[in-house]
Scaffold this active site. Sequence first.
Site, PDB file in Angstrom:
ATOM      1  N   GLY A   1      15.655   3.680 -29.111  1.00  0.00           N
ATOM      2  CA  GLY A   1      15.545   5.125 -29.112  1.00  0.00           C
ATOM      3  C   GLY A   1      14.134   5.603 -28.859  1.00  0.00           C
ATOM      4  N   ASP A   2      13.205   4.679 -28.601  1.00  0.00           N
ATOM      5  CA  ASP A   2      11.818   5.023 -28.293  1.00  0.00           C
ATOM      6  C   ASP A   2      11.311   3.972 -27.323  1.00  0.00           C
ATOM      7  OD1 ASP A   2       9.211   6.169 -28.435  1.00  0.00           O
ATOM      8  OD2 ASP A   2       9.587   6.817 -30.483  1.00  0.00           O
ATOM      9  N   ASP A   3       9.992   3.808 -27.235  1.00  0.00           N
ATOM     10  CA  ASP A   3       9.442   2.849 -26.288  1.00  0.00           C
ATOM     11  C   ASP A   3       9.962   1.438 -26.585  1.00  0.00           C
ATOM     12  OD1 ASP A   3       7.809   4.901 -25.163  1.00  0.00           O
ATOM     13  OD2 ASP A   3       6.385   4.615 -26.802  1.00  0.00           O
TER      14      ASP A   3
END
Length: 462
Positions: free
Chosen positions: A251-253
């Site tokens: 959900g992020d990098d």
Amino acid sequence: MATGRSLRPAGVAVAVALCAAALLASCAGAGASSRAAGCRKHVAKVTEYGAVGDGKRLNTAAFAKAVADLSERARDGGAALVVPKGKWLTGPFNLTSHFTLYLDEGAEILASQDMKDWPLIAPLPSYGRGRDEPGPRYSNFIAGSNLTDVIITGKNGTINGQGQVWWDKYHAKELKFTRGYLLELLYSDNIIISNVTFVDSPSWNLHPTYCTNVTISGVTVLAPVHSPNTDGIDPDSSSHVKIEDCYIVSGDDCIAVKSGWDEYGIKFNMPSQHIVIKRLTCISPTSAMIALGSEMSGGIRDVRAEDNVAINTESAVRVKSGVGRGGFVKDIFVRGLSLHTMKWVFWMTGNYGQHPDNSSDPNAMPEVTGINYSDVFAENVTMAGRMEGIPNDPYTGICISNVTARLAPDAKKLQWNCTDVKGVTSDVDPKPCPELGAEGKPCAFPEEELVIGPPELPKCSY
């Protein structure tokens, strides 16, 4: 497609293969002279310390007792704690030196969802506070500090953070302290993490911090693509880190290289450097395959990303910084990217405004220079480049060569938007912005290989 260096597809290492090539019947009874490198003399199962793998009984005391007991024996030939098939519910626990945490096939370590089982710990000195909230932070699920010779491996067992309860409270603004990470090792060296799956971390997944000589190989990281801040692997103020053959849905990098936050990172002054990232496969619709920053106040240099694949990911290798960060990002070498459904192929930004004390030194300007991208193929692209430096502090020394970006049906008419950047390009399609319009040579990539970690991973079966 762009011509030049061929792009090899980035595969994900089959977890069992690395262990099955030369299985030892057991390392437990082997003498010191006959044990393969990395195999341990003393071996015990977590069940020997009273653990029950029914997914219901809390085993925190059993894990703590096991590590404490094995730490005494680890000085003599190393020790391994075997987690057999089953669901092993536990609160946070620490590792020790000369130690292997071995997850057998079908083993799943489950993090307690009761926040009372997660004690508060001090913030990192290079951050000055918790990343989500001021003050201390919740402990990390698996942790260790000042360790050497630590291995986390097995037959692709799972470490499950059961993060939904944390995500819900984060979205509802009900947390007073920063969420813990699934694995954080501090001030440690000679670390190997291989053939393990990390699932649903409360926040960041793997966070080697102030570490040296770290190998992360054949690891799978999985989180819902809209879960908050579930970065895959975040080397932070760490040196000589190799990340290879990993598969990350986040959900992020997928990977974020960091080195401290604003004045705390500047004062701590420990860069992330000599980092290799190769054969990564990333899916992250709202973030980057590889981010450099935004917490980069101790500096980031000599990062080499090669033969990586991104699918349905917002951007590829992104520089993230801002006024007040200080530090530097330089000598970054990227080649051999295969990108499929991208919002931006190239994205740099100098407008990150989050600060630990809601303030920052306006004179602490980051230095961003020597950023090299070559041999890139992208398809279904919305926009080729969004390149935003900082007024009166431009990002310089950018080189982009041998790039083909095939546009999506709904692609932007303006394919490059560039401000406060300077660089050169060659053989790039679509045609770059004027700030990068000078004709250059093919971009650099270091010829000398960085040697990190052992020549091969330990092949031990317990």
